[in-house]
Design a protein around this motif. Structure first.
Motif, PDB file in Angstrom:
ATOM      1  N   THR A 768       0.842  -1.195   0.000  1.00 53.92           N
ATOM      2  CA  THR A 768       0.000   0.000   0.000  1.00 53.92           C
ATOM      3  C   THR A 768       0.875   1.242   0.000  1.00 53.92           C
ATOM      4  N   LEU A 769       0.576   2.137  -0.905  1.00 52.15           N
ATOM      5  CA  LEU A 769       1.310   3.390  -1.026  1.00 52.15           C
ATOM      6  C   LEU A 769       0.479   4.502  -0.405  1.00 52.15           C
ATOM      7  N   HIS A 770       1.080   5.248   0.508  1.00 53.17           N
ATOM      8  CA  HIS A 770       0.399   6.391   1.131  1.00 53.17           C
ATOM      9  C   HIS A 770       0.949   7.667   0.489  1.00 53.17           C
ATOM     10  N   ALA A 771       0.085   8.405  -0.190  1.00 51.25           N
ATOM     11  CA  ALA A 771       0.517   9.601  -0.907  1.00 51.25           C
ATOM     12  C   ALA A 771      -0.137  10.835  -0.315  1.00 51.25           C
ATOM     13  N   THR A 772       0.625  11.923  -0.290  1.00 54.15           N
ATOM     14  CA  THR A 772       0.097  13.208   0.165  1.00 54.15           C
ATOM     15  C   THR A 772       0.451  14.271  -0.860  1.00 54.15           C
ATOM     16  N   ALA A 773      -0.390  15.300  -0.932  1.00 54.14           N
ATOM     17  CA  ALA A 773      -0.142  16.398  -1.865  1.00 54.14           C
ATOM     18  C   ALA A 773      -0.605  17.701  -1.249  1.00 54.14           C
ATOM     19  N   LEU A 774       0.211  18.713  -1.378  1.00 52.73           N
ATOM     20  CA  LEU A 774      -0.159  20.057  -0.956  1.00 52.73           C
ATOM     21  C   LEU A 774      -0.571  20.830  -2.210  1.00 52.73           C
ATOM     22  N   VAL A 775      -1.841  21.233  -2.241  1.00 51.60           N
ATOM     23  CA  VAL A 775      -2.399  21.878  -3.431  1.00 51.60           C
ATOM     24  C   VAL A 775      -2.780  23.308  -3.097  1.00 51.60           C
ATOM     25  N   ASN A 776      -2.359  24.210  -3.945  1.00 49.29           N
ATOM     26  CA  ASN A 776      -2.790  25.602  -3.836  1.00 49.29           C
ATOM     27  C   ASN A 776      -4.052  25.741  -4.663  1.00 49.29           C
ATOM     28  N   LEU A 777      -5.172  25.959  -3.988  1.00 48.40           N
ATOM     29  CA  LEU A 777      -6.463  26.042  -4.659  1.00 48.40           C
ATOM     30  C   LEU A 777      -6.831  27.464  -5.062  1.00 48.40           C
ATOM     31  N   GLY A 778      -5.999  28.412  -4.686  1.00 47.60           N
ATOM     32  CA  GLY A 778      -6.349  29.797  -4.990  1.00 47.60           C
ATOM     33  C   GLY A 778      -7.643  30.175  -4.306  1.00 47.60           C
ATOM     34  N   GLU A 779      -8.627  30.616  -5.086  1.00 53.95           N
ATOM     35  CA  GLU A 779      -9.914  31.028  -4.524  1.00 53.95           C
ATOM     36  C   GLU A 779     -10.941  29.903  -4.481  1.00 53.95           C
ATOM     37  N   ASP A 802      -1.546   1.427 -18.241  1.00 49.04           N
ATOM     38  CA  ASP A 802      -2.769   1.062 -17.524  1.00 49.04           C
ATOM     39  C   ASP A 802      -2.770   1.648 -16.110  1.00 49.04           C
ATOM     40  N   PRO A 803      -2.752   2.964 -15.992  1.00 51.11           N
ATOM     41  CA  PRO A 803      -2.630   3.586 -14.665  1.00 51.11           C
ATOM     42  C   PRO A 803      -3.852   3.366 -13.786  1.00 51.11           C
ATOM     43  N   GLN A 804      -3.599   3.450 -12.508  1.00 50.60           N
ATOM     44  CA  GLN A 804      -4.654   3.376 -11.500  1.00 50.60           C
ATOM     45  C   GLN A 804      -4.915   4.802 -11.001  1.00 50.60           C
ATOM     46  N   ILE A 805      -6.188   5.153 -10.855  1.00 44.51           N
ATOM     47  CA  ILE A 805      -6.546   6.510 -10.442  1.00 44.51           C
ATOM     48  C   ILE A 805      -7.324   6.426  -9.135  1.00 44.51           C
ATOM     49  N   ASP A 806      -6.798   7.092  -8.108  1.00 41.46           N
ATOM     50  CA  ASP A 806      -7.436   7.085  -6.794  1.00 41.46           C
ATOM     51  C   ASP A 806      -7.699   8.521  -6.348  1.00 41.46           C
ATOM     52  N   ARG A 807      -8.913   8.769  -5.930  1.00 40.81           N
ATOM     53  CA  ARG A 807      -9.259  10.117  -5.462  1.00 40.81           C
ATOM     54  C   ARG A 807      -8.641  10.350  -4.088  1.00 40.81           C
ATOM     55  N   ALA A 825      -3.194   3.700  -1.819  1.00 39.92           N
ATOM     56  CA  ALA A 825      -3.438   2.923  -3.036  1.00 39.92           C
ATOM     57  C   ALA A 825      -2.451   1.783  -3.112  1.00 39.92           C
ATOM     58  N   SER A 826      -2.775   0.800  -3.941  1.00 43.53           N
ATOM     59  CA  SER A 826      -1.883  -0.344  -4.181  1.00 43.53           C
ATOM     60  C   SER A 826      -1.644  -0.461  -5.679  1.00 43.53           C
ATOM     61  N   PRO A 827      -0.824   0.439  -6.224  1.00 44.59           N
ATOM     62  CA  PRO A 827      -0.626   0.447  -7.673  1.00 44.59           C
ATOM     63  C   PRO A 827       0.313  -0.636  -8.178  1.00 44.59           C
ATOM     64  N   ALA A 828       1.146  -1.194  -7.276  1.00 43.24           N
ATOM     65  CA  ALA A 828       2.146  -2.169  -7.704  1.00 43.24           C
ATOM     66  C   ALA A 828       1.528  -3.558  -7.780  1.00 43.24           C
ATOM     67  N   ARG A 829       0.824  -3.825  -8.877  1.00 44.03           N
ATOM     68  CA  ARG A 829       0.161  -5.121  -9.039  1.00 44.03           C
ATOM     69  C   ARG A 829       1.107  -6.170  -9.635  1.00 44.03           C
ATOM     70  N   THR A 830       2.144  -5.686 -10.312  1.00 42.73           N
ATOM     71  CA  THR A 830       3.174  -6.576 -10.846  1.00 42.73           C
ATOM     72  C   THR A 830       4.531  -5.939 -10.565  1.00 42.73           C
ATOM     73  N   SER A 831       5.593  -6.723 -10.694  1.00 43.85           N
ATOM     74  CA  SER A 831       6.927  -6.179 -10.437  1.00 43.85           C
ATOM     75  C   SER A 831       7.375  -5.313 -11.609  1.00 43.85           C
ATOM     76  N   GLY A 832       8.410  -4.499 -11.385  1.00 41.08           N
ATOM     77  CA  GLY A 832       8.938  -3.629 -12.416  1.00 41.08           C
ATOM     78  C   GLY A 832       8.960  -2.184 -11.951  1.00 41.08           C
ATOM     79  N   LEU A 833       9.276  -1.293 -12.881  1.00 39.69           N
ATOM     80  CA  LEU A 833       9.365   0.124 -12.563  1.00 39.69           C
ATOM     81  C   LEU A 833       7.971   0.735 -12.499  1.00 39.69           C
ATOM     82  N   HIS A 834       7.686   1.397 -11.373  1.00 38.52           N
ATOM     83  CA  HIS A 834       6.394   2.056 -11.172  1.00 38.52           C
ATOM     84  C   HIS A 834       6.627   3.529 -10.834  1.00 38.52           C
ATOM     85  N   GLY A 835       5.560   4.300 -10.897  1.00 34.08           N
ATOM     86  CA  GLY A 835       5.652   5.707 -10.534  1.00 34.08           C
ATOM     87  C   GLY A 835       4.284   6.276 -10.226  1.00 34.08           C
ATOM     88  N   TYR A 836       4.288   7.539  -9.829  1.00 36.51           N
ATOM     89  CA  TYR A 836       3.014   8.191  -9.542  1.00 36.51           C
ATOM     90  C   TYR A 836       3.149   9.673  -9.856  1.00 36.51           C
TER      91      TYR A 836
END
Length: 870
Positions: A768-779, A802-807, A825-836
C-alpha cells in the motif's frame, strides 16, 4: 406553365381493401415478409417497377385488378392477417422498454440524421450512415423505445449509378414524387400545412414537415421546396450531399435549427437529442436559443442546460468525412443568429474549432458537437480508440484513454436483412423469439437443431436466386447501354449457381481497397478458373460523385470483368442499392471486406451477411476486429481474418502483405473447405462454420442490442441529467453555469506545490502506497476539485501503462488557499518500474463529462516533498 391550384388523386380502393392503405403507409411492412408477399401477390411486376413502393403501386394498379382482389377470398384473408398483425404490433404494451423500465420516466429522444435508409422506395440515403439510422428507428420501434426521428426530405435523393462504355461512373438523379411515397404531410388544427422557419441572411427559409410512420416510431422530414421560398432556397432539400460547401451549410442549418423548431411546432419536447453524425450540430445552439428565450437565461446558462441532454455519435475516422466551413461562410449565414445568442462572431466560431484561438482554422461541425455533447461515442471498439486519438486535442493534457469518447458498436435490424427463406427456417427451429429477442444468446444455441441438409438447401436456394438476379440485372445494364446482342446473351450465362460465390459490395473509396484482390491477376486467374474448385466474385458499389479516385477503382474492376479469363467469374452490378444488397448478403457464400485498418468505423454489410449464414473474410477493422478477438480461440472458427491487425507506414507494402494473406486464405482454407464434400455433397465443415458464425454474430451484431445499449447507457442517464438541470426553473443549470464561470476565472492559480509518498525505494507487489499532496487552490475550495493520485507501471518511454486513479481526500484545510490531500493505493500489481503523479481537475456533481477542456493541472518536478513544502 404552372397550375393555379393543385390536388392529389388517390386510387379508388374498394371498401373491402381499405386496410391496404393502413398497411402501405406504415413502413413496418418493410420488415414483415408476410406484408411484402401481400403486395407481390397483387402484382409482382408492378411491385418491382415501383421499386417496392406500395403507395405508388396502389395508384398505378388497374382498377380491374383491385376489383378482382376485392372478390378474392384468399387475398382478403391474407390482407386481414397482415392488418391484424400490424394492429397487434402497434397496440402491444409489453415491449422491452415497458417491461424493463416500467415506472421510469419515459424520455422522448430526438434522433437527428442527414439521411435515413428505411426502404427501397424512400430514396433519402446514400449508404451506411443512412441504413444505420433506419435500422436504429426500426429497432427502437420493436423495443418500444420512445424516439422520434428528424431529417430532410430530398427531392432527388442520392444518385442512380450508370456506367459508360469505359466503365466510368455516371450519376443520374431521379426526382421523388412525395405524393406517391409512404409519407403524409403534417397539418395544423385548421388543416393548413405545418411549417417552420430556418434562419438565412436577410430572410427566413420556410420548410414544411412530412411524417413517415416506422412501426411505432414517427420520422419527420423537412422540405423547403415551397413557392414562398426564393428559388435557391427551394433547392436546399433538392439533393442529398449535393452542391458546394454553401449548399451544405444551408442544409445543415435547416436540419439542425429547422429540425429543432419542427419538433417544437409538433409540441414534442425531447429530453435527449441524439446527433447521428455532426450534420445536425447546429441544433445544440438552437436548443440554447430556445432556453434563453423561454427561461430568461444567459447563453452560458442555456448552453449548460442544452448540452445536458445531448448525445453525439461520430461515424468516421476519415478526416474528410467531418464537415468544415470557412469562417467567412459561417459568418455570412449565421452572424445575425450569433447576435441572437448574445455572442460575438469570434465566440461563435470558437465552438467549431479545435483551437478556439486560431482564427484561420475552419469551423467544424464535429468540434461543435463535441463541445456541447454530454455523451460522445464511436461506433465500434476500435473506432472509439481512433476517435479519441483524432479529437484528444479538444481536452488538452487529458490522457488518451480518458478522453471522454465512448463506443457502442453498430448493429443491423435482422428482420429487414434476413432472407424470407431463412426467416422461416429460424421460425421452425428457433421459435418466434429470434425475431423479438435476438440479443438472447440462448436462442442461437439452438441452431444445431437445424439439419445440415436443410440449412444448406436453404442457402443454396438463395445463391441460385442471387445468380438469377445478377444475370437479369446485368442483361438490363447492357441493353440500356446499347450493347451487342452477343454480349447480352452472354450475360445470361455468367456465373454458376453451384460455384463458391464471394461478394464485395460497399462504397468505393480508396481505403476500402476494392482492387486488392487484383494485385496479382495471374494468381487470381488460377483461383477463379480452377478446374475442380472454381470461384466467382460479384462486385457492387458507388463512389462519391466527387471522388475520382473511387471512380477509378470501379473502372478497374469493370475492365477486369471484360477480360476473357474473368468474364464468367467476375461481375460488377451497377447501381448498388438496398434491393441489390439484400440479394448479395442473402446469397453469397463469403463476404469480403478488406479496408485499410483502422479506416473502417464499423461496417454493417458483413453483419447482414453473417445473419444469413454468409462467412466473413476481412481485415481486422471496424466491427470485425472485436468480433474476431472475442471468438479467435473458438472451437469452430466464425470466418477468416486477413492478417493480425498490423499497420505499416508504407501503404503499398501494407497492400502487398494483405493481398498475399488474402490469396493464401483463399487457396489454402476457404476454397478447399467449401468443396470438401461427402457422398451426399453436403459441405459439413463449412456448415459448422455457418452455424458458429450465426450463433456468435446474431446476438451481438443486431440493432436491438445497439439500441438497448444506447437506451440504458446513454439515453436514460442523460435524460435524468437533463431533466435535473431543467427542474425548479432551471436552478441546477444556472448553478452549474455559474460554478463553471467561477472556476474558469481562477483556475490559473491552481497548482500542486508539494507531494510525497511512502514507503519509498523498493516496494513488494501489493504494498500500500500512502501519498500526500499540498495543493494551492487559490480562490477555490476542496469541494470544487478532484485531486487524484495517478499511479502505475512505467514503460521504456517513461509513460504510464494502464494507470490506476485514486481520489485523494482533503485534510488539514483551514479555509485558506492551501490544502493537503492524501490517499492510500496499491498500484504495484506486478513487479517492475512504477511511478506516480498528482493531478487536479474541476469537480461538480452535475459536471458531464467529467473534464472541462483546458482545465486540468498536473504536478511537475518542482513539487517538492510535502514536509518541506509546508
Amino acid at each position: 406553365m404552372k397550375p393555379i391550384q393543385t390536388f392529389t388523386v388517390v386510387p379508388a380502393v374498394p371498401p373491402a381493401l381499405e386496410r391496404l392503405r393502413d398497411v402501405a403507409y406504415n413502413l413496418r411492412w418493410s420488415w414483415n415478409p408476410e406484408a411484402i408477399a401481400l403486395f407481390r401477390r397483387m402484382d409482382n411486376d408492378l411491385w418491382e417497377s415501383t421499386h417496392h413502393n406500395p403507395v405508388a403501386m396502389l395508384g398505378a394498379i388497374e382498377q380491374r385488378r383491385l376489383n378482382e382482389l376485392a372478390a378474392d377470398d384468399g387475398f382478403q384473408a391474407h390482407l386481414e392477417r397482415v392488418a391484424q398483425d400490424l394492429d397487434a404490433y402497434l397496440a402491444d404494451t409489453h415491449t422491452w422498454f415497458e417491461r424493463i423500465h416500467d415506472g421510469v420516466h419515459q424520455p422522448l429522444v430526438g434522433y437527428f440524421s442527414a439521411e435515413f435508409g428505411l426502404t427501397d422506395c424512400l430514396s433519402i440515403f446514400a449508404g451506411g450512415l443512412g441504413l444505420l439510422a433506419g435500422d436504429h428507428l426500426k429497432a427502437a420501434s420493436d423495443l418500444g423505445v420512445p424516439i422520434v426521428g428528424v431529417g430532410l426530405l430530398y427531392q432527388k435523393g442520392y444518385f442512380r449509378q450508370t456506367l459508360n462504355d469505359a466503365g466510368w461512373q455516371q450519376e443520374v438523379y431521379d426526382v421523388n414524387d412525395f405524393h406517391t411515397l409512404p409519407l403524409t404531410l403534417v397539418t395544423d388544427a385548421s388543416g393548413a400545412e405545418l411549417r417552420v422557419v430556418a434562419p438565412h441572411p436577410g430572410r427566413d427559409v420556410l420548410a414544411r414537415i412530412w411524417q413517415v410512420r416506422v412501426g411505432r416510431v414517427n420520422l419527420y422530414l423537412l422540405d423547403t421546396n415551397l413557392d414562398e421560398n426564393w428559388p435557391e432556397d427551394r433547392d436546399i432539400t433538392d439533393q442529398l450531399y449535393g452542391g458546394d460547401q454553401e449548399m451544405r451549410i444551408r442544409q445543415e442549418i435547416v436540419l439542425g435549427i429547422g429540425g429543432c423548431r419542427a419538433l417544437d411546432a409538433l409540441n414534442l419536447d425531447p429530453a435527449v437529442y441524439h446527433l447521428n453524425e455532426g450534420h445536425s450540430a447546429f441544433l445544440a445552439l438552437e436548443r440554447a436559443r430556445m432556453l434563453m428565450e423561454r427561461n430568461g437565461l444567459t447563453f452560458d446558462e442555456a448552453k449548460e442546460v442544452a448540452a445536458g441532454g445531448l448525445v453525439f455519435t461520430s461515424h468516421t475516422p476519415v478526416p474528410a468525412g467531418h464537415d468544415t466551413f470557412p469562417g467567412w461562410l459561417v459568418e455570412r449565414y449565421l452572424k445575425d443568429y450569433a447576435y441572437e445568442l448574445g455572442l460575438t462572431m469570434d465566440q461563435f466560431l470558437a465552438f467549431g474549432r479545435r483551437n478556439p484561438a486560431d482564427q484561420n482554422e475552419p469551423y467544424g461541425m464535429t468540434p461543435l458537437a463535441l463541445r456541447f455533447a454530454t455523451v460522445t461515442n464511436g461506433v465500434s471498439k476500435l473506432h472509439g480508440d481512433v476517435t479519441r486519438k483524432m479529437w484528444q486535442g479538444l481536452w488538452p493534457n487529458v490522457p488518451l484513454d480518458e478522453t471522454p469518447i465512448d463506443h457502442i458498436t453498430n448493429g443491423v435490424h435482422l428482420r429487414t436483412w434476413v432472407s424470407p427463406e431463412l426467416d422461416s427456417c429460424y421460425e421452425r427451429y428457433l421459435g418466434p423469439r429470434w425475431r423479438d429477442e435476438p440479443t438472447d444468446e440462448t436462442i442461437w444455441t439452438q441452431l444445431g437443431h437445424i439439419p445440415d441438409e436443410e440449412l444448406w438447401r436453404t442457402h443454396e436456394r438463395r445463391r441460385e436466386s442471387l445468380i438469377t438476379f445478377t444475370r437479369r440485372r446485368l442483361q438490363a445494364q447492357l441493353i440500356k447501354r446499347g450493347a451487342p446482342r452477343s454480349d447480352i446473351d452472354f450475360a445470361g450465362e455468367v456465373l454458376d449457381p453451384e460455384v463458391l460465390t464471394i461478394g464485395f459490395a460497399r462504397r468505393f473509396a480508396t481505403y476500402k481497397r476494392a482492387t486488392l484482390l487484383m494485385r496479382d491477376p495471374e494468381r487470381l486467374e488460377r483461383i477463379l478458373n480452377h478446374p475442380e474448385r472454381p470461384v466467382q466474385f460479384i462486385f457492387a458499389g458507388k463512389a462519391h460523385p466527387r471522388d475520382d479516385a473511387g471512380k477509378e477503382l470501379i473502372r478497374q474492376v469493370v475492365q477486369a470483368t471484360r477480360q476473357e479469363r474473368f468474364r464468367r467469374r467476375i461481375i460488377f452490378l451497377e447501381n448498388y442499392d438496398t434491393a441489390v444488397a439484400r440479394f448479395l448478403v442473402q446469397g453469397c457464400d463469403v463476404w469480403l471486406n478488406n479496408p485499410r485498418r483502422p479506416m473502417e468505423a464499423s461496417g454493417t454489410s458483413g453483419m447482414k451477411a453473417a445473419a444469413n449464414g454468409v462467412l466473413n473474410i476481412s481485415t481486422l477493422d471496424g466491427w470485425w476486429d472485436e468480433m474476431w478477438a472475442s471468438h479467435a480461440t473458438a472451437a469452430v472458427p466464425i470466418g477468416w481474418a486477413i492478417g493480425r491487425g498490423e499497420i505499416y507506414d508504407d501503404d503499398g507494402y501494407q497492400d502487398a502483405v494483405e493481398a498475399e494473406a488474402l490469396y493464401e486464405l483463399l487457396e489454402r482454407e476457404v476454397v478447399p473447405l467449401f468443396y470438401d464434400r461427402g457422398q451426399d455433397h453436403i459441405p459439413r465443415q463449412w456448415i459448422s462454420r455457418m452455424q458458429a458464425s450465426i450463433a456468435a454474430t446474431a446476438p451481438f451484431a443486431n440493432a436491438q442490442r445497439m439500441v438497448r445499449e444506447y437506451t440504458e447507457r446513454f439515453y436514460l442517464p442523460t435524460a435524468q441529467h437533463a431533466l435535473h438541470l431543467r427542474s425548479d426553473n432551471v436552478a441546477a443549470g444556472k448553478a452549474l453555469a455559474a460554478w463553471k464561470t467561477r472556476v474558469a476565472a481562477v483556475w490559473g492559480d491552481v497548482r500542486v506545490e508539494a507531494s510525497d509518498a511512502t514507503p519509498t525505494g523498493e516496494l513488494a507487489v501489493g504494498t500500500t502506497l500512502h501519498a500526500t499532496a499540498l495543493v494551492n487552490l487559490g480562490e477555490l475550495t476542496p469541494d470544487d476539485v478532484a485531486v487524484e493520485l495517478y499511479s502505475g507501471k512505467i514503460d521504456a518511454r517513461g509513460e504510464f501503462i494502464d494507470p490506476q486513479i485514486d481520489r485523494m481526500r482533503p485534510v488539514n484545510w483551514d479555509g485558506g488557499p492551501r490544502c493537503t490531500f492524501e490517499a492510500d493505493a496499491s498500484p504495484a500489481r506486478t513487479s517492475g518500474l512504477h511511478g506516480y503523479t498528482i493531478r487536479v481537475r474541476p469537480d461538480h456533481p452535475d459536471l458531464r463529462p467529467r473534464f472541462i477542456p483546458g482545465l486540468i493541472t498536473w504536478a511537475d518536478a518542482s513539487a517538492v516533498p510535502v514536509a518541506s513544502g509546508r
